[in-house]
Design a protein around this motif. Structure first.
Motif, PDB file in Angstrom:
ATOM      1  N   PRO A  86       0.800  -1.225   0.000  1.00 13.47           N
ATOM      2  CA  PRO A  86       0.000   0.000   0.000  1.00 13.47           C
ATOM      3  C   PRO A  86       0.835   1.278   0.000  1.00 13.47           C
ATOM      4  CG  PRO A  86      -0.869  -1.564   1.580  1.00 13.47           C
ATOM      5  CD  PRO A  86       0.437  -2.119   1.101  1.00 13.47           C
ATOM      6  N   GLY A  87       1.953   1.273   0.698  1.00 11.06           N
ATOM      7  CA  GLY A  87       2.793   2.469   0.780  1.00 11.06           C
ATOM      8  C   GLY A  87       3.407   2.874  -0.544  1.00 11.06           C
ATOM      9  N   ALA A  88       3.484   1.948  -1.486  1.00 13.54           N
ATOM     10  CA  ALA A  88       4.012   2.269  -2.811  1.00 13.54           C
ATOM     11  C   ALA A  88       2.949   2.913  -3.699  1.00 13.54           C
ATOM     12  CB  ALA A  88       4.546   1.007  -3.487  1.00 13.54           C
ATOM     13  N   HIS A  89       1.693   2.811  -3.298  1.00  8.65           N
ATOM     14  CA  HIS A  89       0.599   3.315  -4.121  1.00  8.65           C
ATOM     15  C   HIS A  89      -0.098   4.541  -3.535  1.00  8.65           C
ATOM     16  CE1 HIS A  89       0.741  -0.094  -6.876  1.00  8.65           C
ATOM     17  NE2 HIS A  89       1.048  -0.814  -5.808  1.00  8.65           N
ATOM     18  N   TYR A  90       0.095   4.776  -2.242  1.00  7.84           N
ATOM     19  CA  TYR A  90      -0.548   5.906  -1.577  1.00  7.84           C
ATOM     20  C   TYR A  90       0.502   6.710  -0.819  1.00  7.84           C
ATOM     21  CZ  TYR A  90      -4.966   3.448  -2.372  1.00  7.84           C
ATOM     22  OH  TYR A  90      -6.048   2.828  -2.944  1.00  7.84           O
ATOM     23  N   ASP A  91       0.314   8.024  -0.801  1.00  2.71           N
ATOM     24  CA  ASP A  91       1.209   8.891  -0.042  1.00  2.71           C
ATOM     25  C   ASP A  91       0.914   8.845   1.450  1.00  2.71           C
ATOM     26  OD1 ASP A  91       2.621   9.786  -2.278  1.00  2.71           O
ATOM     27  OD2 ASP A  91       1.173  11.402  -2.651  1.00  2.71           O
ATOM     28  N   SER A  92      -0.352   8.617   1.792  1.00  2.00           N
ATOM     29  CA  SER A  92      -0.736   8.591   3.204  1.00  2.00           C
ATOM     30  C   SER A  92      -1.979   7.722   3.383  1.00  2.00           C
ATOM     31  CB  SER A  92      -1.032  10.009   3.706  1.00  2.00           C
ATOM     32  OG  SER A  92      -2.244  10.472   3.140  1.00  2.00           O
ATOM     33  N   PRO A  93      -2.228   7.266   4.606  1.00  2.13           N
ATOM     34  CA  PRO A  93      -3.437   6.486   4.862  1.00  2.13           C
ATOM     35  C   PRO A  93      -4.726   7.249   4.530  1.00  2.13           C
ATOM     36  CG  PRO A  93      -1.869   6.148   6.627  1.00  2.13           C
ATOM     37  CD  PRO A  93      -1.323   7.259   5.763  1.00  2.13           C
ATOM     38  N   ARG A 136     -12.433   4.288  -5.586  1.00  2.00           N
ATOM     39  CA  ARG A 136     -12.412   3.164  -6.528  1.00  2.00           C
ATOM     40  C   ARG A 136     -12.800   1.871  -5.833  1.00  2.00           C
ATOM     41  NH1 ARG A 136      -6.558   2.746  -8.638  1.00  2.00           N
ATOM     42  NH2 ARG A 136      -6.179   3.306  -6.472  1.00  2.00           N
ATOM     43  N   PHE A 137     -12.632   1.847  -4.518  1.00  2.00           N
ATOM     44  CA  PHE A 137     -12.852   0.626  -3.761  1.00  2.00           C
ATOM     45  C   PHE A 137     -13.937   0.816  -2.710  1.00  2.00           C
ATOM     46  CE2 PHE A 137      -8.253   0.732  -4.853  1.00  2.00           C
ATOM     47  CZ  PHE A 137      -8.286  -0.278  -5.811  1.00  2.00           C
ATOM     48  N   ALA A 138     -14.614  -0.270  -2.389  1.00  2.00           N
ATOM     49  CA  ALA A 138     -15.623  -0.268  -1.332  1.00  2.00           C
ATOM     50  C   ALA A 138     -14.931  -0.014   0.012  1.00  2.00           C
ATOM     51  CB  ALA A 138     -16.331  -1.620  -1.305  1.00  2.00           C
ATOM     52  N   PRO A 139     -15.668   0.509   0.979  1.00  2.00           N
ATOM     53  CA  PRO A 139     -15.068   0.733   2.298  1.00  2.00           C
ATOM     54  C   PRO A 139     -14.404  -0.529   2.880  1.00  2.00           C
ATOM     55  CG  PRO A 139     -17.150   1.878   2.174  1.00  2.00           C
ATOM     56  CD  PRO A 139     -17.034   1.047   0.917  1.00  2.00           C
ATOM     57  N   SER A 140     -15.006  -1.676   2.691  1.00  2.00           N
ATOM     58  CA  SER A 140     -14.401  -2.907   3.221  1.00  2.00           C
ATOM     59  C   SER A 140     -13.058  -3.197   2.552  1.00  2.00           C
ATOM     60  CB  SER A 140     -15.351  -4.092   3.053  1.00  2.00           C
ATOM     61  OG  SER A 140     -15.627  -4.315   1.681  1.00  2.00           O
ATOM     62  N   ASP A 141     -12.929  -2.868   1.279  1.00  2.00           N
ATOM     63  CA  ASP A 141     -11.659  -3.053   0.574  1.00  2.00           C
ATOM     64  C   ASP A 141     -10.616  -2.062   1.080  1.00  2.00           C
ATOM     65  OD1 ASP A 141     -12.787  -5.079  -0.943  1.00  2.00           O
ATOM     66  OD2 ASP A 141     -13.277  -3.740  -2.610  1.00  2.00           O
ATOM     67  N   LEU A 197      -8.639   3.733   9.698  1.00  2.00           N
ATOM     68  CA  LEU A 197      -9.527   2.597   9.960  1.00  2.00           C
ATOM     69  C   LEU A 197     -10.784   3.052  10.687  1.00  2.00           C
ATOM     70  CD1 LEU A 197      -6.887  -0.095  10.961  1.00  2.00           C
ATOM     71  CD2 LEU A 197      -8.473  -0.243   9.029  1.00  2.00           C
ATOM     72  N   LYS A 198     -10.609   3.918  11.667  1.00  2.56           N
ATOM     73  CA  LYS A 198     -11.768   4.433  12.402  1.00  2.56           C
ATOM     74  C   LYS A 198     -12.692   5.243  11.489  1.00  2.56           C
ATOM     75  CE  LYS A 198     -10.774   4.499  17.223  1.00  2.56           C
ATOM     76  NZ  LYS A 198     -12.062   4.053  17.599  1.00  2.56           N
ATOM     77  N   LYS A 199     -12.113   6.060  10.606  1.00  2.00           N
ATOM     78  CA  LYS A 199     -12.922   6.861   9.686  1.00  2.00           C
ATOM     79  C   LYS A 199     -13.752   5.980   8.761  1.00  2.00           C
ATOM     80  CE  LYS A 199     -10.225  11.097   9.534  1.00  2.00           C
ATOM     81  NZ  LYS A 199      -9.375  11.975   8.725  1.00  2.00           N
TER      82      LYS A 199
END
Length: 104
Positions: free
Chosen positions: A17-24, A32-37, A75-77
């Motif tokens: 995940p860290g290679a695809h996103y700058d931050s959580p 693009r993804f459901a909340p569960s994803d 995760l909480k959000k």
């Protein structure tokens, strides 16, 4: 996107995940993804970040406590609740899947 059929993007992101996103927070807002994803992506990132923190504890480079805090906030959000009564069996003190409870 439904959880039943995931895109190849999801599989690649889940590997690192860290290679695809700058931050959580970028995961939290990635529609693009459901909340569960997105929760699954953050869980994977949390495990990786906890692993890096253990390495730093043992004198190896890595570790970022702020990243772990940001992941927990994400995760909480997304509606995942962390059960602090449970910890994983690993040295990292990883949180087992049963410790993540959804409010839904």
């Amino acid at each position: 996107m439904t959880s039943e059929k995931k895109s190849p993007d999801f599989d690649r992101i889940l590997l690192d995940p860290g290679a695809h996103y700058d931050s959580p927070s970028d995961v939290v807002t990635d529609e693009r993804f459901a909340p569960s994803d997105r929760i699954e992506i953050l869980r994977r990132w949390e495990y990786d970040a906890a692993d890096a923190s253990v390495a730093a504890e043992e004198g190896m480079p890595g570790g970022n406590d702020q990243l772990l805090a940001d992941i927990i906030l994400g995760l909480k959000k997304l509606g995942a609740e962390i059960d602090t009564e449970q910890t994983g069996p690993t040295k990292q003190g990883g949180i087992g899947r049963s410790a993540i409870k959804s409010d839904k």
